[in-house]
Design a protein around this motif. Structure first.
Motif, PDB file in Angstrom:
ATOM      1  N   LEU A 169      -6.632   7.190   3.336  1.00 19.78           N
ATOM      2  CA  LEU A 169      -6.298   6.241   2.284  1.00 19.78           C
ATOM      3  C   LEU A 169      -7.553   5.447   1.954  1.00 19.78           C
ATOM      4  O   LEU A 169      -8.231   4.936   2.846  1.00 19.78           O
ATOM      5  CB  LEU A 169      -5.179   5.295   2.746  1.00 19.78           C
ATOM      6  CG  LEU A 169      -4.734   4.216   1.751  1.00 19.78           C
ATOM      7  CD1 LEU A 169      -4.107   4.839   0.514  1.00 19.78           C
ATOM      8  CD2 LEU A 169      -3.747   3.254   2.399  1.00 19.78           C
ATOM      9  N   ARG A 170      -7.848   5.373   0.642  1.00 16.23           N
ATOM     10  CA  ARG A 170      -9.081   4.723   0.223  1.00 16.23           C
ATOM     11  C   ARG A 170      -8.900   3.205   0.263  1.00 16.23           C
ATOM     12  O   ARG A 170      -8.813   2.534  -0.760  1.00 16.23           O
ATOM     13  CB  ARG A 170      -9.447   5.171  -1.190  1.00 16.23           C
ATOM     14  CG  ARG A 170     -10.934   5.134  -1.486  1.00 16.23           C
ATOM     15  CD  ARG A 170     -11.245   5.576  -2.896  1.00 16.23           C
ATOM     16  NE  ARG A 170     -10.950   6.979  -3.178  1.00 16.23           N
ATOM     17  CZ  ARG A 170     -11.722   8.000  -2.805  1.00 16.23           C
ATOM     18  NH1 ARG A 170     -12.825   7.779  -2.144  1.00 16.23           N
ATOM     19  NH2 ARG A 170     -11.382   9.237  -3.100  1.00 16.23           N
ATOM     20  N   THR A 171      -8.848   2.643   1.474  1.00 16.24           N
ATOM     21  CA  THR A 171      -8.647   1.197   1.591  1.00 16.24           C
ATOM     22  C   THR A 171      -9.884   0.417   1.166  1.00 16.24           C
ATOM     23  O   THR A 171      -9.809  -0.787   0.964  1.00 16.24           O
ATOM     24  CB  THR A 171      -8.253   0.815   3.036  1.00 16.24           C
ATOM     25  OG1 THR A 171      -9.000   1.623   3.946  1.00 16.24           O
ATOM     26  CG2 THR A 171      -6.780   1.021   3.267  1.00 16.24           C
ATOM     27  N   THR A 172     -11.020   1.135   1.045  1.00 12.96           N
ATOM     28  CA  THR A 172     -12.205   0.434   0.528  1.00 12.96           C
ATOM     29  C   THR A 172     -11.948  -0.054  -0.900  1.00 12.96           C
ATOM     30  O   THR A 172     -12.533  -1.036  -1.341  1.00 12.96           O
ATOM     31  CB  THR A 172     -13.440   1.362   0.521  1.00 12.96           C
ATOM     32  OG1 THR A 172     -13.066   2.627  -0.025  1.00 12.96           O
ATOM     33  CG2 THR A 172     -13.975   1.555   1.925  1.00 12.96           C
ATOM     34  N   ALA A 173     -11.029   0.610  -1.601  1.00 10.71           N
ATOM     35  CA  ALA A 173     -10.669   0.173  -2.956  1.00 10.71           C
ATOM     36  C   ALA A 173      -9.910  -1.153  -2.919  1.00 10.71           C
ATOM     37  O   ALA A 173      -9.820  -1.859  -3.917  1.00 10.71           O
ATOM     38  CB  ALA A 173      -9.816   1.236  -3.654  1.00 10.71           C
TER      39      ALA A 173
ATOM     40  N   VAL B 135       0.519  -3.706   2.134  1.00  8.52           N
ATOM     41  CA  VAL B 135       0.858  -4.456   0.923  1.00  8.52           C
ATOM     42  C   VAL B 135       0.058  -3.936  -0.270  1.00  8.52           C
ATOM     43  O   VAL B 135       0.610  -3.692  -1.347  1.00  8.52           O
ATOM     44  CB  VAL B 135       0.594  -5.964   1.133  1.00  8.52           C
ATOM     45  CG1 VAL B 135       0.763  -6.722  -0.176  1.00  8.52           C
ATOM     46  CG2 VAL B 135       1.546  -6.519   2.186  1.00  8.52           C
ATOM     47  N   GLU B 136      -1.236  -3.718  -0.067  1.00  4.83           N
ATOM     48  CA  GLU B 136      -2.068  -3.239  -1.177  1.00  4.83           C
ATOM     49  C   GLU B 136      -1.712  -1.812  -1.561  1.00  4.83           C
ATOM     50  O   GLU B 136      -1.793  -1.444  -2.742  1.00  4.83           O
ATOM     51  CB  GLU B 136      -3.550  -3.357  -0.820  1.00  4.83           C
ATOM     52  CG  GLU B 136      -4.048  -4.789  -0.715  1.00  4.83           C
ATOM     53  CD  GLU B 136      -3.610  -5.664  -1.881  1.00  4.83           C
ATOM     54  OE1 GLU B 136      -3.789  -5.246  -3.048  1.00  4.83           O
ATOM     55  OE2 GLU B 136      -3.051  -6.747  -1.635  1.00  4.83           O
ATOM     56  N   GLY B 137      -1.346  -1.026  -0.584  1.00  2.00           N
ATOM     57  CA  GLY B 137      -0.918   0.336  -0.875  1.00  2.00           C
ATOM     58  C   GLY B 137       0.320   0.343  -1.751  1.00  2.00           C
ATOM     59  O   GLY B 137       0.406   1.082  -2.730  1.00  2.00           O
ATOM     60  N   VAL B 138       1.261  -0.512  -1.399  1.00  2.00           N
ATOM     61  CA  VAL B 138       2.496  -0.624  -2.174  1.00  2.00           C
ATOM     62  C   VAL B 138       2.183  -1.088  -3.592  1.00  2.00           C
ATOM     63  O   VAL B 138       2.696  -0.557  -4.574  1.00  2.00           O
ATOM     64  CB  VAL B 138       3.470  -1.610  -1.473  1.00  2.00           C
ATOM     65  CG1 VAL B 138       4.622  -1.963  -2.385  1.00  2.00           C
ATOM     66  CG2 VAL B 138       3.983  -1.003  -0.171  1.00  2.00           C
ATOM     67  N   ARG B 139       1.284  -2.046  -3.686  1.00  4.47           N
ATOM     68  CA  ARG B 139       0.918  -2.582  -4.996  1.00  4.47           C
ATOM     69  C   ARG B 139       0.241  -1.497  -5.853  1.00  4.47           C
ATOM     70  O   ARG B 139       0.527  -1.374  -7.046  1.00  4.47           O
ATOM     71  CB  ARG B 139      -0.028  -3.773  -4.828  1.00  4.47           C
ATOM     72  CG  ARG B 139      -0.196  -4.619  -6.110  1.00  4.47           C
ATOM     73  CD  ARG B 139      -1.354  -5.592  -6.018  1.00  4.47           C
ATOM     74  NE  ARG B 139      -1.309  -6.437  -4.840  1.00  4.47           N
ATOM     75  CZ  ARG B 139      -0.545  -7.523  -4.722  1.00  4.47           C
ATOM     76  NH1 ARG B 139       0.228  -7.889  -5.703  1.00  4.47           N
ATOM     77  NH2 ARG B 139      -0.549  -8.234  -3.612  1.00  4.47           N
ATOM     78  N   ALA B 140      -0.621  -0.719  -5.192  1.00  2.00           N
ATOM     79  CA  ALA B 140      -1.363   0.307  -5.926  1.00  2.00           C
ATOM     80  C   ALA B 140      -0.426   1.339  -6.540  1.00  2.00           C
ATOM     81  O   ALA B 140      -0.755   1.967  -7.544  1.00  2.00           O
ATOM     82  CB  ALA B 140      -2.363   0.983  -4.989  1.00  2.00           C
ATOM     83  N   LEU B 141       0.728   1.513  -5.934  1.00  3.26           N
ATOM     84  CA  LEU B 141       1.681   2.491  -6.469  1.00  3.26           C
ATOM     85  C   LEU B 141       2.588   1.868  -7.531  1.00  3.26           C
ATOM     86  O   LEU B 141       3.566   2.473  -7.949  1.00  3.26           O
ATOM     87  CB  LEU B 141       2.507   3.090  -5.337  1.00  3.26           C
ATOM     88  CG  LEU B 141       1.695   3.978  -4.384  1.00  3.26           C
ATOM     89  CD1 LEU B 141       2.577   4.544  -3.288  1.00  3.26           C
ATOM     90  CD2 LEU B 141       1.001   5.110  -5.132  1.00  3.26           C
TER      91      LEU B 141
END
Length: 584
Positions: free
Chosen positions: A323-327, A380-386
């Motif tokens: 997962l590109r968490t650097t984003a 949280v950011e993953g959920v937001r990104a989707l």
RNA sequence: GCGCCCGUAGCUCAAUUGGAUAGAGCAGUGGACUUCUAAUCCGCAGGUUACAGGUUCGAUUCCUGUCGGGCGUACCA
């Protein structure tokens, strides 16, 4: 009325009489804006604010507008305050609401609330009764509080206790602010932890059947222990494992030794039953248990990976899916699926949170220990990104509990079974004290739980102070009833003029505001602190004003005040999940 | 190294999200039970809010840096 001569210069020792003044604030707000308009208006970024001063000499409400506007009007704050005051007096203000406007300090406008208003508020408390303290910001909204969420590998420990009590109380707070609340427990019975648990039980089972079974030593240094040969290196060492094994033997069930799943199931079943019993004992009822496995079975998590790929947020590297968490501002990307094909916890966590949001909750609260602090932002950011509204997710992080026994910190490990269980804690100090200890401190500070103190310290424990105040009031009311005094019919509340009576009323009025603020911030300790203020205010009143023996009209007015106090204590303790005994 | 949390009285912690004289409990110390529950109450003492700068009418609170403690920083959960 008896006269009371203060021993110190201060009229009253209650520093925080936090009345619920929201109605009063909007009244003053409108009128002050009116006055300011006539003085030449305000800058566009001006916000009119009120505070409730800690010092009673500063009135009940304070306004700092004059200081804020000094630059705009190019006049000294005190002059502006004078002008506002004059403007308000010319309106004039309703004397049944505001009894005095004063200017103090560098330019504060201090307002005193009239007693008439307070007596109305007291009557409101009594008519609201058990529902006094309810507010409505959450009306029509649904909230999900996920907490405890311990995998069933052993009994709940003191560490879980803080999580459990915090989560449950946050849920109660939300209910009191109008939310429809569900409590959920998330667990995973398919992971490595659970497999090791099953193997641990099996090894004990084999040893019970064959006492001559070979043994080995595991662990290091002082932690070295002797275990049966089949025992996993990182197996669970608690005595409950052997208990489960013995139960399996005494049941007539025939189990094949190779059937590790059966041992796992038996352990899971037994441990979950115990966790449930422990929670019930603490007054906690879960509405649902969510099994992580269902996310795999529905195929949901694999779908999530594809959605990340489409947004170029997931990619393959070294045989794993990343997962590109650097984003999201992280230093490194993180693994979603290991090269073994097994997902890391992050993937199901994202799936679970999406699932929660899709269930339509307006507020999704997670209660996590400090060890999650670095990981939940990914989720949280993953959920937001989707494309989901991740702002509805609120993560409450609490710092760890340090148990102290005989002045020494107790090291705890579930696996090594060097822990104190929640049940043991409740056996020692009781359910009410246990809950209160976990709630009396801000979640984001380290909690030191001194076992020796909690055990012996019935007289140093703050929860008893609150309960004692309640019991004392009930005792007085019982006695009053015995001699035929009653609060039925008309009662002249205007006879309540003693400083301690006025302060007590103001304090009692604060309950709804305190509950809603504690709910808003997910900080139950605010309510615990407030209830102490209520008890202090009552005790001050008790020490200065008698009920039984006074003239009937006054006695009845005071009975009403005492009744309202008991109600506030009972409601507030109820929100914290703590009993309010009638006798102690 | 990096991220988050914390640093307040001898100890454990508050402080109304920037307000006026930083508050409690415990421990210490001195008092108060013919009186509605003394599991209580009333005094006294205890502080340069870790430190140094900055922002403004005003800082425990916000910003920067330093020091100290905790938790993370895994193809563990």
């Amino acid at each position: 009325m008896e006269s009371w001569t203060p021993k110190s210069g201060r009229l009253c020792d209650i520093r925080f009489c936090r009345a619920n003044t929201s109605k009063m604030q909007s009244y003053l707000h409108a009128n002050i804006l009116l006055v300011l308009e006539s003085m030449g208006g305000t800058p566009s970024d001006f916000v009119l604010e009120f505070q409730q001063p800690g010092n009673p000499e500063h009135g009940d409400l304070a306004c700092n507008a004059a200081m804020q506007l000094a630059r705009h009007y190019k006049r000294a704050p005190k002059q502006i305050a004078e002008a506002i005051k004059a403007g308000l007096e010319a309106l004039p203000l309703d004397v049944n609401k505001i009894s005095a406007v004063e200017i103090a300090g560098p330019g504060f406008l201090n307002f005193r609330i009239s007693n008439v208003y307070l007596f109305d508020a007291l009557a409101d408390i009594l008519s609201a009764g058990p529902s006094f303290g309810h507010t409505y910001v959450g009306t029509g909204k649904r909230a999900l509080v996920e907490f405890v969420s311990a995998n069933p590998t052993g009994p709940l420990t003191v560490g879980h206790g803080r999580n459990a009590v915090l989560g449950d109380t946050i849920a109660r707070l939300l209910q009191w602010t109008g939310y429809e609340v569900e409590r959920e427990y998330y667990f995973n019975d398919a992971g490595r932890q659970m497999r090791v648990l099953g193997e641990s039980v099996r090894a004990r089972y084999m040893a019970e059947l064959n006492p001559l079974i070979a043994t080995k030593m595991i662990g290091e240094g002082d932690d070295k222990v002797e275990v049966p040969e089949p025992f996993p290196e990182d197996g669970y060492l608690g005595a409950y494992i052997a208990d489960i094994a013995r139960e399996l033997i005494s049941s007539s069930e025939e189990i094949k030794i190779e059937d590790t799943d059966r041992f796992k199931q038996a352990a899971e079943h037994k441990i979950f039953a115990e966790i449930g019993a422990t929670l019930k004992r603490m007054g906690i009822h879960m509405d649902s248990f969510f099994n992580e496995r269902s996310l795999y079975e529905s195929g949901q998590i694999w779908e999530i990976i594809e959605r990340f790929r489409k947004k170029d947020l997931a990619y393959d590297k070294d045989g794993a899916v990343w997962l590109r968490t650097t984003a999201f501002g992280k230093e490194q990307d993180t693994v979603l699926v290991k090269s073994t094909g097994e997902p890391t916890y992050r993937l199901p966590d994202i799936g679970y949170h999406i699932e929660k949001l899709e269930r339509g909750f307006d507020r999704v609260v997670d209660v996590f220990g400090a060890d999650h602090i670095a990981t939940f932002p990914d989720v949280v950011e993953g959920v937001r990104a989707l494309g989901y509204d991740a702002d509805r997710i609120e993560v409450v992080i609490y710092q760890f509990v340090t148990l102290v026994r005989s002045g020494q910190p107790v090291k705890m490990s579930t696996r090594k079974a060097t822990y104190v269980t929640l049940d043991e804690l409740m056996d020692e100090v009781g359910e009410d004290v246990t809950r209160f200890f976990f709630l009396m401190r801000s979640p984001n500070t380290h909690l030191e739980f001194d076992l020796d103190l909690a055990k012996e310290a019935s007289d140093t424990n703050p929860v008893f102070y609150l309960q004692y105040a309640h019991a004392r009031i009930q005792s007085i009311l019982r006695k009053a009833d015995e001699i035929g005094m009653s609060i039925d019919g008309e009662v002249e509340l205007s006879l309540l003029t003693h400083d301690t009576e006025i302060v007590l009323i103001k304090t009692l009025m604060g309950l709804p505001m305190q509950i809603s603020r504690a709910a808003e911030l997910s900080e139950p300790h605010r309510l615990a602190n407030f209830l102490r203020e209520v008890a202090v205010a009552f005790t001050q009143f008790y020490g200065n004003c008698r009920i039984i023996g006074e003239a009937e009209n006054l006695a009845r007015a005071r009975m009403l005040l005492a009744t309202a106090t008991a109600q506030v204590l009972k409601n507030g303790l109820g929100v914290l999940g703590i009993s309010a005994p009638d006798r102690m």
